[in-house]
Enzyme design. Structure first.
Site, PDB file in Angstrom:
ATOM      1  NE  ARG A  92      -3.112   0.721  -0.721  1.00  0.00           N
ATOM      2  CZ  ARG A  92      -3.442   0.864  -1.995  1.00  0.00           C
ATOM      3  NH1 ARG A  92      -3.106   1.958  -2.659  1.00  0.00           N
ATOM      4  NH2 ARG A  92      -4.071  -0.095  -2.628  1.00  0.00           N
ATOM      5  CE  LYS A 127      -2.085  28.398  -6.200  1.00  0.00           C
ATOM      6  NZ  LYS A 127      -3.099  28.850  -7.184  1.00  0.00           N
ATOM      7  CE  LYS A 159       1.264  35.217  -6.209  1.00  0.00           C
ATOM      8  NZ  LYS A 159       0.712  33.854  -6.050  1.00  0.00           N
ATOM      9  CD  GLU A 191      -0.217  38.324  -8.609  1.00  0.00           C
ATOM     10  OE1 GLU A 191       0.024  37.124  -8.355  1.00  0.00           O
ATOM     11  OE2 GLU A 191      -1.011  39.017  -7.957  1.00  0.00           O
ATOM     12  CG  ASP A 213      -3.198  36.961 -11.114  1.00  0.00           C
ATOM     13  OD1 ASP A 213      -3.170  35.724 -11.229  1.00  0.00           O
ATOM     14  OD2 ASP A 213      -3.897  37.549 -10.274  1.00  0.00           O
TER      15      ASP A 213
END
Length: 278
Positions: A92, A127, A159, A191, A213
């Site tokens: 597993r 992410k 950002k 960004e 973006d």
């Protein structure tokens, strides 16, 4: 990787594999084959091998396709031989790693194929599953994608929230200059949400990449037309595989896709045990 493997095995085995202990002959030998139940791109093969060897160092690897190999349905990604009890205990954990990482490689491969014939690269993002980042980014590379920054330490990305905390464009330019003086070899990316921001960022020294973006295709095309020497453009936000050819046609250098890691589906792999009385 090794700490993650050890943690996964402790999580699954705990105080011992009760089923194998009481229902498997400890002397019985067998061969295990991990078989693709659908077309996929293999990733995590070396991790799987290490899991087997952590469970039982005497297990013998017979065959292992390299990461990045496109496997057709029914093909065995790897074969390993040894004590049946050890193979069953490792099963597993091996599959959990392989299915997840091959899922990342497979979706990446499909995105890369969608921009084939262009000069646009598919990027991953941060992410990622906590603790799995290096493995998942390796899986992206196995699928033909390109790794973006690994973490907060190897590239600057200013950002929208950083910009909101910045007093002015002049202050931003001063911060970029100060950073470049201290770290001349580390890239700086800004960004941009609007074309006005793009125009302002293009004029700044020390900016290596501008992230566009959630822009429309026409906005991306106009932004790229402002390119100066040494400046690259990355598209991000609202990216779907259907839009990739259209976005690549704007001339952006990169398209970053969080879905490569945060939404990858585990591929269908299974382990088959073949008894070996000898």
């Amino acid at each position: 990787m090794f700490d993650l493997i050890d943690a996964a095995l402790r999580e699954d085995i705990g105080t011992g594999d009760l089923t194998t202990r009481y229902f498997t002959d400890p002397a019985r030998l067998a061969t295990a084959r991990v078989v693709a139940r659908e077309q996929c791109v293999l990733a995590g093969g070396e991790v799987a091998r290490e899991v087997f060897h952590r469970v039982d160092p005497e297990l013998e690897l017979i065959h292992l396709f390299p990461d990045g190999m496109v496997l057709e349905k029914g093909v065995a990604a790897l074969e390993i031989r040894g004590r049946a009890a050890s193979l069953l205990t490792a099963e597993r954990t091996v599959l959990n790693f392989l299915q997840r990482l091959s899922g990342v490689a497979t979706i990446t491969y499909r995105y890369v194929q969608a921009v084939q014939g262009t000069e646009t690269c598919i990027l991953d993002t941060r992410k990622t599953t906590p603790g799995w980042r290096l493995l998942e980014k390796a899986a992206v590379a196995a699928g033909g994608g390109t790794n973006h920054r690994i973490g907060l330490y190897d590239m600057v990305m200013v950002k929208d929230n950083h910009l909101a905390a910045c007093a002015s464009l002049d202050d931003l330019a001063i911060s970029i200059r100060r950073f470049k003086e201290a770290h001349p070899d580390i890239r700086v990316e800004l960004e941009a949400d609007t074309l006005d921001q793009v125009r302002a960022f293009v004029a700044m020294d020390g900016v290596d990449v501008i992230l566009l973006d959630n822009m429309t295709t026409d906005q991306m095309r106009e932004a790229v037309s402002l390119r100066r020497e040494g400046l690259e453009f990355e598209a991000s936000g609202g990216i779907t595989i259907e839009r990739l050819p259209e976005i690549a046609s704007t001339g952006v250098d990169y398209i970053s896709v969080g879905a490569l890691t945060h939404s990858a589906r585990a591929v269908d792999l299974s382990m088959e045990i073949i008894d070996d009385p000898a």
